[in-house]
Motif scaffolding. Structure first.
Motif, short mmCIF file in Angstrom:
data_model
loop_
_atom_site.label_atom_id
_atom_site.label_comp_id
_atom_site.label_asym_id
_atom_site.label_seq_id
_atom_site.Cartn_x
_atom_site.Cartn_y
_atom_site.Cartn_z
N GLY A 237 0.79 -1.22 0.00
CA GLY A 237 0.00 0.00 0.00
C GLY A 237 0.82 1.27 0.00
O GLY A 237 0.41 2.29 -0.55
N ARG A 238 2.01 1.23 0.59
CA ARG A 238 2.86 2.43 0.64
C ARG A 238 3.26 2.89 -0.75
O ARG A 238 3.34 4.09 -1.04
N GLY A 239 3.55 1.94 -1.62
CA GLY A 239 3.88 2.31 -3.00
C GLY A 239 2.63 2.61 -3.81
O GLY A 239 2.60 3.55 -4.60
N LEU A 240 1.58 1.81 -3.59
CA LEU A 240 0.36 1.97 -4.38
C LEU A 240 -0.30 3.31 -4.12
O LEU A 240 -0.83 3.94 -5.05
N VAL A 241 -0.29 3.79 -2.89
CA VAL A 241 -0.94 5.06 -2.59
C VAL A 241 -0.25 6.21 -3.34
O VAL A 241 -0.91 7.18 -3.76
N THR A 242 1.04 6.09 -3.56
CA THR A 242 1.75 7.10 -4.35
C THR A 242 1.25 7.09 -5.79
O THR A 242 0.97 8.15 -6.38
N LEU A 243 1.12 5.90 -6.38
CA LEU A 243 0.66 5.80 -7.76
C LEU A 243 -0.78 6.27 -7.90
O LEU A 243 -1.14 6.95 -8.87
N LEU A 244 -1.63 5.92 -6.94
CA LEU A 244 -3.03 6.34 -6.98
C LEU A 244 -3.15 7.85 -6.86
O LEU A 244 -4.01 8.48 -7.50
N THR A 245 -2.29 8.45 -6.04
CA THR A 245 -2.31 9.90 -5.86
C THR A 245 -1.87 10.62 -7.14
O THR A 245 -2.47 11.61 -7.56
N LEU A 246 -0.81 10.11 -7.76
CA LEU A 246 -0.26 10.77 -8.95
C LEU A 246 -1.10 10.55 -10.20
O LEU A 246 -1.29 11.46 -11.00
#
Length: 306
Positions: A237-246
């Protein structure tokens, strides 16, 4: 060409472990084959493209004509030059003009892209991502593959390359990744991390021989197993939340072997994706519909993009 002759397209999912080939016609998949990639390592480099082309031609039924071949390969991939530059997991097909060689052998249009792009194209055209306007796919295997489609077209960097978004820093871990980062997302959230830690926690139990039900039972019996899956979901989730935000996709698809355990790491993932209301991200996440065939099936579409 005789107008009555049926035409087919071919797709190859070129991975470090297995090479999957699919022949697709108007009605869908006609034939398929998977061979260990290591077999090509035992062949002289100058003969590898010919051996791969032979596998493709053997799958084309009599009376049908091959018109194109698409390849999804474990990156980095130079799509313009048609060259794979992956010394870490796909060295046997790297650093020589594979696309040109296959084009010469088959005498058809041949195109190549990153394997994550091939997989997301498969889901967009044939699986869970149909009708998505902005589709994100994350593949959890030996490493982490990421691809984004905007109305069916792959997102590219300014120089036309596929961004290796599995390699982003998510922690202060001193563990180095082969990409050069410390605390890299791939190092901490790939299936490899989950497998290594489960086998360390459960010595004598081979990860690849167990299924979701086995680990569901183990998580119910042992708190440390449940905690490990939660931790894995949190790293993911730590990496995925970055991608979802961008990127702000309308749909995210999880695929790869570790995605089978989504029910066990879901709470850890959701915890990492939780943000205040003003900064909330779209958490519509679904599993792959096509599973292991997504890459090869999507590869059949790659030539039509160029």
């Amino acid at each position: 060409m005789n107008p009555s002759t049926s035409t087919v397209t071919a797709g190859i999912d070129l991975g470090g472990t297995g090479t999957r080939i699919i022949i697709r016609g108007e009605e869908g998949t006609i034939s398929t084959r998977t061979v260990p990639t290591v077999l090509f390592s035992n062949i002289e480099q100058s003969q590898r493209a010919g051996a791969l082309a032979s596998h493709v031609l053997e799958l084309v039924p009599p009376g049908m004509t091959l018109v194109s071949l698409g390849i999804g390969a474990s990156g980095p991939v130079d799509t313009d030059a048609g060259v794979i530059t992956n010394k870490d997991t796909l060295e046997c097909f790297s650093f020589f003009p594979l696309v040109e060689a296959l084009r010469n052998h088959l005498q058809v249009k041949v195109s190549i892209d990153n394997d994550a792009v091939a997989a997301v194209l498969g889901e967009y055209h044939f699986g869970a991502g149909i009708n998505s306007r902005r589709l994100l796919m994350v593949t959890l295997g030996t490493g982490i593959g990421v691809a984004l489609l905007e109305n069916g077209r792959p997102f590219r960097t300014s120089n036309g390359a596929h961004p290796e978004a599995g390699h982003i820093p998510i922690s202060g871990s001193p563990a180095p990744c082969y990409c050069g980062l410390h605390g890299c997302w791939e190092t901490l959230a790939s299936r490899s991390w989950l497998q290594q830690n489960l086998e360390s926690l459960l010595p004598g139990i081979a990860f690849e021989k167990q299924d979701l039900n086995f680990y569901r039972e183990m998580a119910a019996q042992r708190d440390e197993v449940a905690a490990l899956f939660h931790r894995y979901g949190n790293y993911l989730g730590r990496g995925l939340v970055t991608l979802l935000t961008l990127y702000g996709p309308d749909l995210t698809i999880l695929s790869g072997s570790a995605a089978h355990y989504y029910p066990l790491f879901k709470t850890g993932l959701e915890q990492a994706l939780t943000r205040s209301e003003a900064y909330a991200v779209n958490t519509l996440i679904v599993p792959s519909e096509l599973g292991d065939v997504a890459g090869a099936l999507g590869a059949t579409v790659i030539p039509s993009l160029n």
